[in-house]
Design a protein around this motif. Sequence first.
Motif, PDB file in Angstrom:
ATOM      1  N   GLN A  49       7.295  -4.750  14.351  1.00 36.74           N
ATOM      2  CA  GLN A  49       8.559  -4.484  13.668  1.00 36.74           C
ATOM      3  C   GLN A  49       9.596  -3.862  14.606  1.00 36.74           C
ATOM      4  O   GLN A  49      10.800  -4.100  14.452  1.00 36.74           O
ATOM      5  CB  GLN A  49       8.332  -3.600  12.444  1.00 36.74           C
ATOM      6  N   SER A  71       5.079   0.350  -1.065  1.00 36.11           N
ATOM      7  CA  SER A  71       6.521   0.661  -1.060  1.00 36.11           C
ATOM      8  C   SER A  71       7.331  -0.514  -0.514  1.00 36.11           C
ATOM      9  O   SER A  71       8.435  -0.782  -0.980  1.00 36.11           O
ATOM     10  CB  SER A  71       6.812   1.952  -0.286  1.00 36.11           C
ATOM     11  N   THR A  76       3.293  -4.581  12.114  1.00 37.73           N
ATOM     12  CA  THR A  76       2.766  -3.421  12.828  1.00 37.73           C
ATOM     13  C   THR A  76       3.947  -2.674  13.428  1.00 37.73           C
ATOM     14  O   THR A  76       5.067  -3.203  13.441  1.00 37.73           O
ATOM     15  CB  THR A  76       1.836  -3.855  13.969  1.00 37.73           C
ATOM     16  N   VAL A  77       3.698  -1.465  13.950  1.00 39.62           N
ATOM     17  CA  VAL A  77       4.792  -0.686  14.538  1.00 39.62           C
ATOM     18  C   VAL A  77       5.426  -1.466  15.698  1.00 39.62           C
ATOM     19  O   VAL A  77       6.649  -1.615  15.772  1.00 39.62           O
ATOM     20  CB  VAL A  77       4.282   0.696  15.007  1.00 39.62           C
ATOM     21  N   ASP A 118      -2.461   0.096   0.811  1.00 44.55           N
ATOM     22  CA  ASP A 118      -1.971   1.385   1.300  1.00 44.55           C
ATOM     23  C   ASP A 118      -0.552   1.609   0.773  1.00 44.55           C
ATOM     24  O   ASP A 118       0.131   0.668   0.333  1.00 44.55           O
ATOM     25  CB  ASP A 118      -1.976   1.420   2.835  1.00 44.55           C
ATOM     26  N   GLU A 119      -0.101   2.881   0.838  1.00 40.01           N
ATOM     27  CA  GLU A 119       1.190   3.230   0.236  1.00 40.01           C
ATOM     28  C   GLU A 119       2.366   2.535   0.942  1.00 40.01           C
ATOM     29  O   GLU A 119       3.387   2.250   0.317  1.00 40.01           O
ATOM     30  CB  GLU A 119       1.390   4.754   0.223  1.00 40.01           C
ATOM     31  N   GLY A 120       2.205   2.218   2.243  1.00 39.48           N
ATOM     32  CA  GLY A 120       3.267   1.528   2.980  1.00 39.48           C
ATOM     33  C   GLY A 120       3.485   0.129   2.438  1.00 39.48           C
ATOM     34  O   GLY A 120       4.623  -0.301   2.233  1.00 39.48           O
TER      35      GLY A 120
END
Lengths: 250, 198
Positions: free
Chosen positions: B151, B189, B147-148, B184-186
């Motif tokens: 991290q 990637s 999570t923000v 999801d794209e996160g």
Amino acid sequence: MDWRDQGALLSVRKHGETSVIIDVFTEKHGRHAGVVRGGTSRKIAPILQPGAQIDVAWRARLEEHIGSYNVEPIRSRASVLSDRTALAGLNAVTSLLTFALPEREAHPALYRQTQAMLDLLGANEAWPTAYLKWELALLEELGFGLDLSTCAVTGSMDDLAYVSPKTGRAVSAEAAGEWADRLLPLPPDLLGGGSGARENVVQGLETTGFFLINWLAHSHGNKPLPDARARLVDRLKREARDEQIRADQR
Amino acid sequence: MSEAPRDIENLIELMAKLPGLGPRSARRAVLYLIRKRALVLTPLADAMAAVAETARECITCGNVSTANQCDICASEKRAVGEICVVEDVADLWAMERAGRFKGRYHVLGGTLSALDAVGPEDLGIPRLIQRVIDENVTEVILALNATVDGQTTAHYIAEELEGRCAVSSLAQGVPIGGELDYLDEGTISAALAARKRY
């Protein structure tokens, strides 16, 4: 009462066992809070990360109620998680907006600039310069804009090198004279030029930081600025040191 | 007038404060306990009294324990050169369920949060750095949430430990049983960035 909008998620707080209260910076409704029922669930919690672009449908019985949100993801911006400087930038943007923006007041120009800023994070090397300009835009939007167009003393547009801490106006190197050490630095990056070198960005952030603390935070009852901004500045200072070491080695 | 005697109402009110229970479910649970007094209520009361008496935080890692040091820190079988940093005790238990990690832990008790004004001192990060020095730790594994806040905390700790020991973090990517179409794209990637050769 109900409306639908898009926005960047600024913060998430737990509310009871299964719900959360989110703060979203939307285009038409500004910074707006609302309850997301089941927001701690495995399905929704990953969507509700600060910085995420979401589609929100708000509903409440009365306008002044906090109301509830239905949330749909648009873009996660989770790719910045692995980039420590970009993540520090994301934290600084979301926490400064939470700190500074009044609730339920639309700021469409700042919203658009914030969108562009968040999309640049980690995707482009020059994002710290964009962040610096974003802080200028934040000050401007909230009524504390700096006038960096001409020298406050001579009216000249050339050789602008300092900012007056009293007026927030630019001062040329020549006009500063012996007062230079009492003025704030004005790196070219603050004027829209510059190379994007970290050292210049850090200098620019010291200047915007002065006005964020002494003008913006002062108007908020002298509350301290969020730690996230200080952590971003520390991180960029470290990168500036590394840049210097690499330059010395060459 | 309340429906049940005062002591029982009091118990219902206390039970209703537990996670996952509301007033109605607490009432049902209390009625069940009273009906199963010998089988459940008395042993439960004894167990709760014992835990209330002995439960404490491990002085070394912050895990929940009934002694000054938890079983993991006190065990001689656990490797001393590796520390796995987790956000809370539930995460430590999750790591232990996997049974793969044989070192010791450090429980932060939260993550850095600008919103809630949680700083490094509140999380015992200085204590972690002291442990790395005192215990000659060679590797710190950051097992923090993706999570923000998680991290942000991981990056902060990694920076503080730079030059003292190796720092690694859990891999991020496609979960077992996960389908790309639903990610999801996160995550995609992150998975692509951490791809490995066959």
